[in-house]
Each structure stands twice: as structure tokens, then as C-alpha cells.
Design a protein around this motif. Structure first.
Motif, PDB file in Angstrom:
ATOM      1  N   PHE A 256       0.844  -1.188   0.000  1.00 13.92           N
ATOM      2  CA  PHE A 256       0.000   0.000   0.000  1.00 13.92           C
ATOM      3  C   PHE A 256       0.881   1.240   0.000  1.00 13.92           C
ATOM      4  CE2 PHE A 256      -2.126   3.424   2.407  1.00 13.92           C
ATOM      5  CZ  PHE A 256      -3.242   3.602   1.604  1.00 13.92           C
ATOM      6  N   TYR A 257       0.639   2.143  -0.962  1.00 15.97           N
ATOM      7  CA  TYR A 257       1.407   3.387  -1.063  1.00 15.97           C
ATOM      8  C   TYR A 257       0.638   4.524  -0.400  1.00 15.97           C
ATOM      9  CZ  TYR A 257       4.502   1.043  -4.334  1.00 15.97           C
ATOM     10  OH  TYR A 257       5.401   0.171  -4.904  1.00 15.97           O
ATOM     11  N   LYS A 258       1.321   5.236   0.502  1.00 14.33           N
ATOM     12  CA  LYS A 258       0.686   6.348   1.219  1.00 14.33           C
ATOM     13  C   LYS A 258       0.507   7.541   0.282  1.00 14.33           C
ATOM     14  CE  LYS A 258       1.753   7.459   5.359  1.00 14.33           C
ATOM     15  NZ  LYS A 258       2.471   7.919   6.561  1.00 14.33           N
ATOM     16  N   LEU A 259      -0.717   8.037   0.220  1.00 13.79           N
ATOM     17  CA  LEU A 259      -0.976   9.221  -0.592  1.00 13.79           C
ATOM     18  C   LEU A 259      -0.773  10.497   0.204  1.00 13.79           C
ATOM     19  CD1 LEU A 259      -4.165   7.986  -2.503  1.00 13.79           C
ATOM     20  CD2 LEU A 259      -1.777   7.946  -3.253  1.00 13.79           C
ATOM     21  N   GLN A 260      -1.030  10.399   1.519  1.00 12.86           N
ATOM     22  CA  GLN A 260      -0.839  11.553   2.385  1.00 12.86           C
ATOM     23  C   GLN A 260      -0.659  11.070   3.815  1.00 12.86           C
ATOM     24  OE1 GLN A 260      -4.406  13.976   2.767  1.00 12.86           O
ATOM     25  NE2 GLN A 260      -5.698  12.271   2.110  1.00 12.86           N
ATOM     26  N   ASP A 261      -0.088  11.928   4.636  1.00 14.96           N
ATOM     27  CA  ASP A 261       0.124  11.610   6.040  1.00 14.96           C
ATOM     28  C   ASP A 261      -0.642  12.635   6.877  1.00 14.96           C
ATOM     29  OD1 ASP A 261       0.929  10.941   8.545  1.00 14.96           O
ATOM     30  OD2 ASP A 261       3.085  10.938   8.111  1.00 14.96           O
ATOM     31  N   LYS A 262      -1.808  12.237   7.377  1.00 14.24           N
ATOM     32  CA  LYS A 262      -2.668  13.171   8.109  1.00 14.24           C
ATOM     33  C   LYS A 262      -2.123  13.513   9.486  1.00 14.24           C
ATOM     34  CE  LYS A 262      -6.864  11.750   5.694  1.00 14.24           C
ATOM     35  NZ  LYS A 262      -8.235  11.196   5.805  1.00 14.24           N
ATOM     36  N   TYR A 281       5.685   3.628   1.633  1.00  6.27           N
ATOM     37  CA  TYR A 281       4.794   2.512   1.295  1.00  6.27           C
ATOM     38  C   TYR A 281       4.836   1.453   2.388  1.00  6.27           C
ATOM     39  CZ  TYR A 281       9.328   0.844  -0.446  1.00  6.27           C
ATOM     40  OH  TYR A 281      10.657   0.511  -0.559  1.00  6.27           O
ATOM     41  N   PHE A 282       3.695   0.789   2.544  1.00  5.39           N
ATOM     42  CA  PHE A 282       3.534  -0.270   3.540  1.00  5.39           C
ATOM     43  C   PHE A 282       3.652  -1.644   2.892  1.00  5.39           C
ATOM     44  CE2 PHE A 282       1.189   3.082   5.821  1.00  5.39           C
ATOM     45  CZ  PHE A 282       1.660   2.900   7.115  1.00  5.39           C
ATOM     46  N   TYR A 283       4.288  -2.559   3.606  1.00  3.72           N
ATOM     47  CA  TYR A 283       4.165  -3.982   3.331  1.00  3.72           C
ATOM     48  C   TYR A 283       3.150  -4.528   4.337  1.00  3.72           C
ATOM     49  CZ  TYR A 283       7.998  -4.700  -0.027  1.00  3.72           C
ATOM     50  OH  TYR A 283       8.780  -4.701  -1.160  1.00  3.72           O
ATOM     51  N   ASN A 284       2.017  -5.007   3.841  1.00  2.00           N
ATOM     52  CA  ASN A 284       0.965  -5.549   4.703  1.00  2.00           C
ATOM     53  C   ASN A 284       1.130  -7.061   4.830  1.00  2.00           C
ATOM     54  OD1 ASN A 284      -0.960  -3.395   2.720  1.00  2.00           O
ATOM     55  ND2 ASN A 284      -0.466  -2.932   4.853  1.00  2.00           N
ATOM     56  N   TYR A 285       1.426  -7.527   6.032  1.00  2.00           N
ATOM     57  CA  TYR A 285       1.504  -8.962   6.332  1.00  2.00           C
ATOM     58  C   TYR A 285       0.275  -9.326   7.169  1.00  2.00           C
ATOM     59  CZ  TYR A 285       6.325  -8.892   4.638  1.00  2.00           C
ATOM     60  OH  TYR A 285       7.449  -8.769   3.851  1.00  2.00           O
ATOM     61  N   PHE A 286      -0.824  -9.634   6.481  1.00  2.00           N
ATOM     62  CA  PHE A 286      -2.099  -9.861   7.164  1.00  2.00           C
ATOM     63  C   PHE A 286      -2.047 -11.065   8.103  1.00  2.00           C
ATOM     64  CE2 PHE A 286      -3.815  -7.879   3.081  1.00  2.00           C
ATOM     65  CZ  PHE A 286      -3.876  -6.612   3.646  1.00  2.00           C
ATOM     66  N   THR A 287      -1.383 -12.144   7.693  1.00  2.00           N
ATOM     67  CA  THR A 287      -1.356 -13.351   8.529  1.00  2.00           C
ATOM     68  C   THR A 287      -0.467 -13.180   9.764  1.00  2.00           C
ATOM     69  OG1 THR A 287       0.456 -14.290   7.207  1.00  2.00           O
ATOM     70  CG2 THR A 287      -1.806 -14.865   6.563  1.00  2.00           C
ATOM     71  N   PHE A 294       7.945   1.563   4.875  1.00  4.78           N
ATOM     72  CA  PHE A 294       9.278   1.861   4.340  1.00  4.78           C
ATOM     73  C   PHE A 294       9.353   3.310   3.888  1.00  4.78           C
ATOM     74  CE2 PHE A 294       8.933  -2.713   3.776  1.00  4.78           C
ATOM     75  CZ  PHE A 294      10.180  -3.163   4.192  1.00  4.78           C
ATOM     76  N   ASP A 295      10.504   3.912   4.123  1.00  4.50           N
ATOM     77  CA  ASP A 295      10.775   5.261   3.625  1.00  4.50           C
ATOM     78  C   ASP A 295      10.877   5.220   2.105  1.00  4.50           C
ATOM     79  OD1 ASP A 295      11.893   8.136   4.234  1.00  4.50           O
ATOM     80  OD2 ASP A 295      13.282   7.217   2.807  1.00  4.50           O
TER      81      ASP A 295
END
Length: 406
Positions: A256-262, A281-287, A294-295
């Protein structure tokens, strides 16, 4: 009408799907979503104020099935059929419950064989017959209560008129020999599907014991062509590269890529509103119940998000529960924080005030409604605790206090 196969101490299902004891909540929900045209009505039952104190239940009203989950482990503990008229049930290919086969004591004995004498429970007005991992409840007419209390089921039914012979009203599948003592078993090997799952995650700290610097993980998986689980002990730290994380945890479930940081508005930096060409961007490890941020410029770890997956939270059932442990230095000793720890119990043992929280209202960009209300974010060193209105911790964010990655 569902046509299902009963496996005592194991599962209830058919050739397309199966509810297996020990199966994670998320996998059960995925089955229900996939077969929504067949299983049409699902009700989620939980204690809103005290979600840990009672089991989480999925009630399949149209099919007369109740799935009971351990509220801490979030794995399937008991499978109950509470309306026998809504399903067809078979064991070893032979039907013992269907429109043509009434589940009488004789029918149950014919299908499952002999077992120990049952017991009459006056509080339930039922005669209970148990096999290992399987229990049947026979409702008893009030006028025959004393009779059943003194006789076995087989002898009692042989003396009754045909119209008064009881039939099974409920059936429970569970692990072990006692329904009232059962616990959720370990996740079955068939549920791993080649993925990594989290056994535990301990937040590691720097030598000063105040600032966290990463996670020490115990991971569980089933290697290809193996019939047993293995445990892997790994560590992920702030500043680790993308390549290092991929080597440790493998590919993420999603990116997931961050579009903005509220949350930038709360920063003290004079450059907080400057536009950047690099998207984090996030690495999502759901399990695992973990997100890693990551920067976007240096591609190094700058944040961890640990999810507790409580019902009543906006992100419920997106992640598995992250079974983390955080050791905080208290006034007299260490304060252990886990997903089940109440926030008031944490701040009550700290030698300092954590201050006022930031109010967080989660909402989707396509649907700006959130039926669960706002949560509260408390800052503690380089950690942010998101706390729900019921005083339970919804997530923990660990961030790198260093101002520059390289």
C-alpha cells in the motif's frame, strides 16, 4: 439445505468447504464470503465492552449452525448445530439426520456405535450423550423428567410410546472428551497454505530500555512436503532494507502506497508540510497482524504497526491478531503489555503521565461512515497506542525516532 459431513473432534463440511476446529476466524469468514449464495445469513456476536471475557460467535441463522471462537486465540473452538431441521448430516457416508432420518437414540447409536451411558441434565431438560469430540442433546418432555433421571436413554426410550421418543435437538463438535472443558486446538496443518503465521512478537529495546528498535518474531509455517510445523526465530529492525525484510518474512500479502500523512500536522518540524517526491509505502503482512512502513527515498524500515483485531474496530478481520509483548519500565517493575491488556492497567503502573490523546476517526475514502466511533491515540516514547472506547488496545505503532535514514 446444507448437506454436511460430521468428523468428531475435527470438522463439519462438505467437498467444497469445511469448518475445522482450530481454523482462524479470518479463514472461516473467507469461506462464508465465498459461499454467500448458499450460506446467506451470518450474525457476529461478541461482548462490546469486555470482548476477551466471552467467546466470539458467528451465528449462521438460516442454516442452524453456530461457530464459537476462543476470544483470545481467535480460532474455532466449538461447532454447534442448534437446529437439526435445517441441515442434512452424515457420518462415514451414512445419514443420521435428514428429512427421511430422524436423529433418534437408535439412529445415533446405529451411526456412531456404542458409548458410555449418557446423563440427564435437569437445568437443560435434556439427556446428553457424548462420544469423544461429539455431544448430542435429547430434549425430554417435562412429564418424563424423573423417569429419564433414573434410567439410561436406551432403556427409557424402549419403555416410551413412539410419539414421546426424543430426537436430537443440538449437536456439538469439539476437541477432547469434555465439552465444558474444551479449548481451541492448534491450527490444522491444512490451514497454513504455505504462509507464515505469527506465534509471538516481542518488541525489542535499545540498551537504555526506553526506545524500541524493532521486533523479535517467532514464526510458524509448514514447509512443502512436510507434515509438521516448524518455528523460525527472526528479527526485523528500524533501518532494515526492503531486501532484508523480504529475506526474513517473504513477500507481503499486499503493498500500500501512502498518498498523504494526516498526522504530519502534529509534527514539530518546520518542513512538515513540504511536498516530497518520494512516496512511503507499507508492506501488509495480514497473517502476521503486522504492517511495515518503508521510507520512499531510502527504502528502509521506519515504522511497524501491530494489530489486535478486536471486533468493534474499523479494521476488524483484515488482519490476524498480532500476539505482541511490550515490556515497559514501570515505577517498581516492568509492565507487560499484550493484546489483551487494558490501557488503564498500563498507565496506572507508569511513573509518568502519558498526556492527552489525539482523537482518531477512521473512515474510508469511498464510505465516510464509521459505525464504531472514534478511537484515541496516546504517545509513549517512540510508540503510539490506539485505544478503543472499551479501553482495549486496537493497534500499536512503533516509529523510528531518528530524523534521517540513510
Amino acid at each position: 439445505m446444507l448437506d454436511l459431513n460430521v468428523l468428531p473432534e475435527r470438522s463439519l463440511g462438505n467437498e467444497q468447504w469445511s469448518f475445522a476446529l482450530g481454523m482462524p476466524l479470518s479463514q472461516i469468514v473467507q469461506i462464508l464470503q465465498t459461499h454467500c449464495r448458499v450460506i446467506k445469513s451470518v450474525e457476529v456476536i461478541y461482548q462490546e465492552k469486555r470482548p476477551i471475557e466471552s467467546d466470539l460467535v458467528l451465528n449462521l441463522n438460516s442454516d442452524g449452525i453456530k461457530l464459537v471462537f476462543d476470544s483470545t486465540a481467535q480460532r474455532l473452538k466449538v461447532i454447534e448445530v442448534f437446529n437439526m431441521s435445517k441441515v442434512k448430516l452424515k457420518y462415514c457416508g451414512n445419514y443420521f439426520n435428514s428429512p427421511q432420518n430422524k436423529p433418534t437414540p437408535e439412529q445415533i447409536e446405529q451411526a456412531f456405535g456404542a458409548t458410555r451411558p449418557g446423563q440427564y441434565d435437569a437445568s437443560l431438560q435434556s439427556y446428553i450423550v457424548s462420544f469423544r469430540g461429539l455431544t448430542f442433546f435429547f430434549p425430554v418432555d417435562a412429564q418424563f423428567e424423573n423417569f429419564f433421571a433414573k434410567h439410561s436413554l436406551s432403556s427409557a426410550t424402549s419403555s416410551l410410546p413412539t410419539d414421546f421418543i426424543p430426537a436430537v435437538s443440538r449437536m456439538c463438535i469439539y476437541a477432547g472428551s469434555q465439552l465444558n472443558e474444551t479449548t481451541a486446538p492448534a491450527m490444522p496443518l491444512s490451514c497454513y497454505h504455505g504462509n507464515l503465521y505469527l506465534d509471538s512478537a516481542e518488541v525489542s529495546f535499545k540498551e537504555n530500555g526506553k526506545e524500541c528498535d524493532g521486533l523479535d518474531l517467532k514464526l510458524i509455517t509448514v514447509p512443502d512436503n512436510k507434515n509438521e510445523t516448524i518455528i523460525l526465530e527472526k528479527s526485523v529492525k528500524f533501518g532494515d532494507s526492503v531486501q532484508q525484510v523480504l529475506a526474513i518474512l517473504g513477500s507481503p500479502c499486499k503493498i500500500f502506497y501512502k498518498l498523504q500523512d494526516k498526522m504530519k500536522i502534529h509534527s514539530a518540524s518546520p518542513r512538515k508540510l513540504n511536498e516530497t517526491r518520494h512516496t512511503d509505502y507499507f508492506y501488509n503482512y495480514f497473517t502476521l497482524g503486522i504492517d511495515i512502513l518503508f521510507d520512499g527515498k531510502f527504502h528502509q524500515v521506519k515504522k511497524f504497526l501491530l494489530h489486535t483485531n478486536f471486533p468493534g474496530h474499523y479494521n476488524f478481520n483484515i488482519y490476524y491478531r498480532c500476539d505482541f509483548k511490550i515490556k515497559l519500565l514501570g515505577e517498581e517493575n516492568c509492565v507487560d503489555v499484550t493484546p489483551c491488556t487494558l490501557w488503564n492497567d498500563v498507565i496506572g503502573q507508569l511513573p509518568f503521565d502519558v498526556g492527552k490523546p489525539v482523537v482518531l476517526n477512521r473512515a474510508s475514502s469511498t464510505n465516510n461512515t464509521n459505525p464504531f466511533g472514534s478511537n484515541f491515540c496516546f504517545g509513549l516514547r517512540n510508540m503510539i497506542f490506539e485505544v478503543m472506547s472499551n479501553n482495549h488496545i486496537a493497534s500499536v505503532t512503533l516509529y523510528n525516532p531518528q530524523k534521517q535514514l540513510k
